[in-house]
Design an enzyme around this catalytic site. Sequence first.
Site, mmCIF file in Angstrom:
data_model
loop_
_atom_site.group_PDB
_atom_site.id
_atom_site.type_symbol
_atom_site.label_atom_id
_atom_site.label_comp_id
_atom_site.label_asym_id
_atom_site.label_seq_id
_atom_site.Cartn_x
_atom_site.Cartn_y
_atom_site.Cartn_z
ATOM 1 N N GLU A 134 0.804 -1.208 0.000
ATOM 2 C CA GLU A 134 0.000 0.000 0.000
ATOM 3 C C GLU A 134 0.845 1.269 0.000
ATOM 4 O OE1 GLU A 134 -2.735 0.053 3.203
ATOM 5 O OE2 GLU A 134 -3.667 1.912 2.512
ATOM 6 N N ASP A 135 1.888 1.289 0.809
ATOM 7 C CA ASP A 135 2.619 2.544 1.012
ATOM 8 C C ASP A 135 3.904 2.674 0.199
ATOM 9 O OD1 ASP A 135 0.665 3.078 2.805
ATOM 10 O OD2 ASP A 135 1.864 2.629 4.589
#
Length: 503
Positions: A83-84
Amino acid sequence: MILKEKENINIDNLLLEISFYKKSAKIDLVKKAYEFSKKAHSGQKRISGDDYVIHPLSVAFILAGMNLDEETIVAGLLHDVIEDCEVQEKEIEQVFGSVISRLVRGVTKLGEIDFSVYSDDLQKTSESIRARNIESLRKFFLAMAEDIRVVLIKLADRYHNLSTLGALDLDKRRRIAKESLEIFTPLADRLGIGKLKSEMEDLAFKYYLPEEYKKVVQSTKKAFKEREEYLLQMKESLERIFKDESIEADIEGRAKHYYSIYKKLQKKDGDIEKIYDLFAIRIIVSDIANCYKSLGIIHSKFKPLIYRIKDYIAVPKPNGYQSLHTTVFGLGGKITEVQIRTKKMHEEAEKGVAAHWFYDEFKQEKGYSEHKSSFAPKDKIHWIEELLEWQEAADSSEEFMEGLKIDIFKDRIFVFSPKGDVFDLPEGATSVDFAYAVHSQIGDQLVGAKINSKMKPISIPLENRDIVEVLTKKNSPGPKQDWLKFVVTRKAKNRICSFLNRK
Ligand code: MN
């Protein structure tokens, strides 16, 4: 506290902690995952100003605290990299294998679910968002039934985020806190992870209802202080007694958590004097025989309050919790709750029954789900599978949501059949819900019910630990339209409707 002091959160301590409960753990793999995560998150900071990697590392510590296997811990370390950090799932699969990449993907997917639709007034949300979010919720439970470890990682993630919530703005804090109390802590409870559940509740309580939180802290302050001295005396006196009887026992005092005091106060008209288990003495002994022996000894020295003796060893709570509970007139006649359990029961109550699902020897045992990728004993995830069954049958998203609210997130009671079988039902359930939980035919043939040996109307809500005897007749007229007004479980509703439709 589940969390370590900040200065102790480092990879070496993590490896040490894992080696305590699993000698053969793949330490190198965990180390590799840490390095991978650190590199991927390099340059990123938490809102608190810490290096980002402290977050996945904390999550890994929480998972190690539940004695989970190294695959789960590795996935915990990597849970935010897709996600990051724009790391591709493929890369994780190449480096760490398919099981771990599946876990990381699972947690990432869960992160995309917006639970606000659950919390907020359904009417306010637009139809399309609502449908999409409900679809996500279905996926959440699907993921859970597939591999419960995904949800355990998510719970650890949420716990750590709650503990650093102070860094966020008020609105966001409140939203996350509310969602935690409505979805995540009930889940932790159903999975029997007692320590995580109650600490998470207190963290969230503080942000969700700050005023009420302050009030509870204030009003318990005096009581806590008075009791501390008393518990010490009681502990010493018990230690002498157990020494005389030559039973080895760990004796400690335990204070009730704030959020459960708050919930109990609401049921007791806000009167703190009426909460008998504000403090409890906890006695940990070697085996079950000694639990019962200890109970006998305590009752011979301190008069018990009748009706407050609970044998959760013979009849565990639905989430697996085991202990003997009794309430006695302690020193100076002070009413005191005493909990007696074995060391193993104590560990399970704190760490969650999840802990020992993962030891390989347990996985081999019979009775564990044959579902290819499921990592939980069948009886423990039975309710998840049931949920999925009727979500498929549900006519609409709304119906599914309603059922969820009641069947999963409501407080549970448990009641007995006359033979002593335990049934786990949502609060407010009636004899009719009970009958349908036993068997749909029994529900259809119900003509009356005895609760604790007395005839009672079938519409009254059952209480915790009631013994329910359903009276049936083969040629009964069947369920009535009226019943729909008071039944609460999805199962009962569905069966009654389909019976009425058939007619
Ligand atoms: Mn995270």
